[in-house]
Design an enzyme around this catalytic site. Sequence first.
Site, PDB file in Angstrom:
ATOM      1  CG  HIS A 171      -5.605   2.026   6.242  1.00  0.00           C
ATOM      2  ND1 HIS A 171      -6.280   1.001   6.025  1.00  0.00           N
ATOM      3  CD2 HIS A 171      -7.223   2.152   7.505  1.00  0.00           C
ATOM      4  CE1 HIS A 171      -6.931   0.391   6.239  1.00  0.00           C
ATOM      5  NE2 HIS A 171      -7.775   1.463   6.834  1.00  0.00           N
TER       6      HIS A 171
ATOM      7  NE  ARG B 192      -1.950   1.658   3.588  1.00  0.00           N
ATOM      8  CZ  ARG B 192      -1.538   1.589   4.663  1.00  0.00           C
ATOM      9  NH1 ARG B 192      -2.271   0.962   5.612  1.00  0.00           N
ATOM     10  NH2 ARG B 192      -0.426   2.401   5.598  1.00  0.00           N
TER      11      ARG B 192
ATOM     12  CE1 TYR C  43       1.119   2.901   8.654  1.00  0.00           C
ATOM     13  CE2 TYR C  43      -0.189   4.666  10.210  1.00  0.00           C
ATOM     14  CZ  TYR C  43      -0.070   2.884   8.684  1.00  0.00           C
ATOM     15  OH  TYR C  43      -1.265   4.102   7.995  1.00  0.00           O
TER      16      TYR C  43
END
Length: 356
Positions: free
Chosen positions: A261, A257, A270
């Site tokens: 998100h 990805r 993160y």
Amino acid sequence: MPKTIIDTFSVSRLEILDTEGNADETLLPDLSREDILRLYELLVLSRTFDGRALNLQREGRIGTYPSILGQEAAQVGSAFALEKSDWVFPSFRETGMHITMGYPLDLLFRYWSGDERGLRCPDGLSVLPVSVSVGTHLPHAVGAAMAARYRGDPVAVVAYFGDGATSKGDFHEAFNLAGVFRPPVVFICQNNQWAISVPRSRQTAAATLAQKAFAYGFEGIQVDGNDVFAVYSATRQALERARSGGGPTFIECYTYRISHHTTADDADRYRSSDEVAEWQKKDPIERLRRFLEKRGYWNKEYQQELEKRVREKIDGAVQKAESAAPAERSEIFLTVFESCTPRQKGDLEVTADADV
């Protein structure tokens, strides 16, 4: 002493097209030049749609949106193997599948703008509404596949989900049912390495996700999810197995990805930029473009014409979506049941009077 039973298994990984556009000729699927160009154009259309949706969200014209950047091959390649009659159970990040199946672009824009009518599937397709709740649609997909077999309907059922769904109970319940009853279902997992901020390493201790299928008694395979040929080939074989009574298959599309998100997420908090940069080198569209160029199928003029055609198509879809008439209040009742209950009929009459 109890007897220990150990079943051995090995997970196959399918790769056909590398990052430089070189293909293993012995594994290339039987696709015509027109088919391959169509795959490329669907990849470009999917990415362009994705970019426009992100821009519209930043402008406040649609709501929270989940980007598919980097995952286009997993969606386009798998959907290209489907028949229009097959039943599809998507999660919330399958825009490329919708586009490949011929789902109207304006309806997709309408859904992400908050208009639920965008998920009213048009005639000729069997694509169910997206499942935003993670993994809950998987048992439904197995049930639909069992129903198709009982009715003698020669279709396959496909369920899409992400790696995070493999940590949900619904995943294991669905796989257990599929293993026992062996309906014509294909599970396609886009393992994009991150379930929001939780890395793949914290989802499971298993070496692959594909191997989970073997615990439930059916076939699992891992494919390079950025290789559109590998995804197409694995899906086509799984669909043939399903339709011929060979049971379910679990396909793990190993991808990444690239974006956040959703537009409500900040992935920079993160994960490292170096990790993202490494995966950008494995871009699924660029590797197919290089393949096309090596075959003499691609040039700059073709690319410019394609991009112009795609932009015009998306411009028209946005305009059509934003010019749609607002929903009538009575429409909320129309798709709750196959036919309205006596109480709903009364509510419809009251609502219609209020609208007047």
